[in-house]
Design a protein around this motif. Structure first.
Motif, mmCIF file in Angstrom:
data_model
loop_
_atom_site.group_PDB
_atom_site.id
_atom_site.type_symbol
_atom_site.label_atom_id
_atom_site.label_comp_id
_atom_site.label_asym_id
_atom_site.label_seq_id
_atom_site.Cartn_x
_atom_site.Cartn_y
_atom_site.Cartn_z
ATOM 1 N N UNK A 168 45.912 2.793 -12.239
ATOM 2 C CA UNK A 168 45.231 3.517 -11.290
ATOM 3 C C UNK A 168 46.114 4.425 -10.324
ATOM 4 N N UNK A 169 47.385 3.656 -10.018
ATOM 5 C CA UNK A 169 48.258 4.545 -9.114
ATOM 6 C C UNK A 169 48.664 5.586 -10.066
ATOM 7 N N UNK A 170 49.145 5.496 -11.347
ATOM 8 C CA UNK A 170 49.390 6.463 -12.226
ATOM 9 C C UNK A 170 48.561 7.403 -12.129
ATOM 10 N N UNK A 171 47.404 7.263 -12.212
ATOM 11 C CA UNK A 171 46.254 8.277 -12.478
ATOM 12 C C UNK A 171 46.126 9.133 -11.332
ATOM 13 N N UNK A 172 46.164 8.317 -10.272
ATOM 14 C CA UNK A 172 46.176 9.091 -8.720
ATOM 15 C C UNK A 172 47.305 9.963 -8.586
ATOM 16 N N UNK A 173 48.301 9.480 -9.179
ATOM 17 C CA UNK A 173 49.586 10.443 -9.067
ATOM 18 C C UNK A 173 49.382 11.705 -9.636
ATOM 19 N N UNK A 174 48.860 11.873 -11.283
ATOM 20 C CA UNK A 174 48.652 12.816 -11.843
ATOM 21 C C UNK A 174 47.339 13.571 -11.337
ATOM 22 N N UNK A 175 46.353 12.892 -11.121
ATOM 23 C CA UNK A 175 45.186 13.770 -10.532
ATOM 24 C C UNK A 175 45.236 14.653 -9.393
ATOM 25 N N UNK A 176 45.790 13.992 -8.482
ATOM 26 C CA UNK A 176 45.841 14.859 -7.008
ATOM 27 C C UNK A 176 47.365 15.400 -6.657
ATOM 28 N N UNK A 177 48.237 15.357 -7.563
ATOM 29 C CA UNK A 177 49.659 15.942 -7.217
ATOM 30 C C UNK A 177 49.398 17.257 -6.718
ATOM 31 N N UNK A 178 48.664 18.003 -7.382
ATOM 32 C CA UNK A 178 48.621 19.508 -7.198
ATOM 33 C C UNK A 178 48.192 19.590 -5.664
ATOM 34 N N UNK A 179 47.444 19.052 -5.130
ATOM 35 C CA UNK A 179 46.746 19.282 -3.779
ATOM 36 C C UNK A 179 47.601 18.598 -2.570
ATOM 37 N N UNK A 180 48.700 17.752 -3.076
ATOM 38 C CA UNK A 180 49.308 16.856 -2.202
ATOM 39 C C UNK A 180 50.963 17.314 -1.855
ATOM 40 N N UNK A 181 51.096 18.763 -2.325
ATOM 41 C CA UNK A 181 52.706 18.942 -2.015
ATOM 42 C C UNK A 181 52.659 19.340 -0.532
ATOM 43 N N UNK A 182 53.594 19.051 0.020
ATOM 44 C CA UNK A 182 53.506 19.540 1.743
ATOM 45 C C UNK A 182 53.791 21.052 1.637
ATOM 46 N N UNK A 183 53.003 21.609 2.634
ATOM 47 C CA UNK A 183 53.118 23.249 2.958
ATOM 48 C C UNK A 183 53.280 23.419 4.255
ATOM 49 N N UNK A 184 53.351 24.673 4.723
ATOM 50 C CA UNK A 184 53.402 24.991 6.058
ATOM 51 C C UNK A 184 52.195 24.998 6.907
#
Ligand code: HEM
Length: 336
Positions: free
Chosen positions: A184-200
């Motif tokens: 589950x943790x691995x799938x969460x990592x893949x599923x939502x990585x795009x929206x979770x990169x820190x930005x301004x």
């Protein structure tokens, strides 16, 4: 026999009796020739001189020949004293802070009210992965905390037999549920990585208190800075408990006793911090914020909720799917 002869016999018999009695009393009071304490005395002396008890033994696992050593005593103290303090303060402290915060701030409402139209936030697969991981997490947390706190807290309440049965069940659950949790943790990592990169946008969101402290609504994309923090706690914390947990589950494969102790200390500390963070996450997802639970419950959120908390995401979604791709919410009151 003369009187003198009779007298000698009586004195002789009395003397013999007194001697026999005194020998028996003395042997009852004094240690036997074989002193049962002798080896313990030697161990005690050794222990004082070397600070450890170890020697040679015939079992194949030579680690068993060390019975007591300084690092082992330090580890035991960590497990039985330090960890209980850290865990108790972190978990009870988090609960107390959240109760205080709720009493002060109350639920974060949808300030402009509900629109009655919804937009899809999480699809079925995302919700399945979330709830599978969350269910495993809760069982792992309860069964893990039983190892830390069960003996002082639960054992006196339910007695040794029930405690043994429950602990055995909890231990099996902890071992086997670790696998779906890791997936589950691995799938969460893949599923939502795009929206979770820190930005301004996150910096601005944090500067404005994220809208939970005051009544501001700083803009955010699909995930705001607070949710990104939760994401990284889950991904990194999950990886840390999994790595240290598998070292504990398969002992001494590639590590020695010192490595096992480090793994246990890391596992336990990350676990209690992880539990505290998830208590915060559960708070915001339920009583802390109106309209948040349905995102993971039904998979949709009210448009006005999206407007207030994730305006940049809402604009992106509208641009992607067209402005009319929202659903009218079914009547909530069947009598209407
Ligand atoms: C892949 C995931 C995990 C694996 C492989 C794993 C494995 C283990 C193992 C083998 C132990 C030692 C059990 C024993 O001494 O008999 C343990 C202890 C523990 N685990 Fe996990 N675990 C995992 C995830 C978690 C999670 C997610 C939490 C918390 C939410 C957690 C909390 C704990 C706690 C509190 C202990 C007891 C620490 C102590 O007092 O020594 N574990 N775990």
């Amino acid at each position: 026999m003369t009187v003198i002869a009779k007298f000698r016999v009586i004195v002789g018999a009395l003397t013999f009796l007194v001697l026999a009695l005194s020998v028996q009393t003395a042997s009852a009071q004094q240690p036997t020739m074989v002193n049962p304490q002798a080896s313990a005395v030697k161990e005690g002396q050794l222990f004082e001189e070397l600070n450890r008890i170890s020697g040679r033994c015939t079992v194949p696992d030579q680690k068993a020949c060390t019975i007591e050593q300084p690092a082992g005593r330090d580890w035991r103290h960590f497990h039985e004293v330090t960890l209980r303090w850290i865990g108790g303060i972190v978990i009870i402290g988090t609960l107390a802070m959240l109760i205080g915060f709720y009493l002060w701030r109350g639920m974060v409402k949808i300030e402009i009210g509900r629109s009655g139209r919804t937009i899809v936030r999480f699809n079925g697969f995302e919700r399945f992965v979330h709830w599978m991981t969350a269910t495993c997490f809760i069982i792992l947390a309860l069964s893990g905390l039983n190892i830390t706190f069960g003996k002082p807290l639960l054992l006196p309440l339910i007695g040794p037999e029930s405690f043994t049965a429950w602990s055995q069940l909890a231990k099996y659950a902890h071992n086997y549920l670790s696998f779906p949790f890791t997936i589950g943790v691995f799938l969460i990592f893949l599923m939502w990585i795009a929206g979770n990169i820190p930005n301004r946008v996150d910096v601005e969101w944090l500067k404005r208190g994220g809208g939970i402290v005051g009544h501001d609504h700083p803009p955010a994309y699909r995930f705001n800075a607070g949710q990104k923090m939760i994401y990284w706690i889950v991904v990194l914390g999950g990886a840390a408990v999994a790595a240290s947990g598998y070292v504990l589950m398969f002992p001494f494969y590639g590590t020695d006793i010192a490595g096992m102790q480090v793994a246990q200390i890391a596992h336990a500390i990350v676990a209690v911090l992880f539990i505290a963070a998830m208590i915060g996450h559960i708070y915001i997802g339920t009583v802390g914020m109106e309209g948040a639970f349905e995102a993971m419950g039904t998979g949709t959120v009210d448009l006005n909720w999206a407007k207030e908390h994730h305006i940049l995401w809402l604009e992106e979604e509208k641009a992607r799917t067209g402005p009319n791709e929202t659903r009218r919410q079914p009547a909530t009151n069947p009598a209407e």
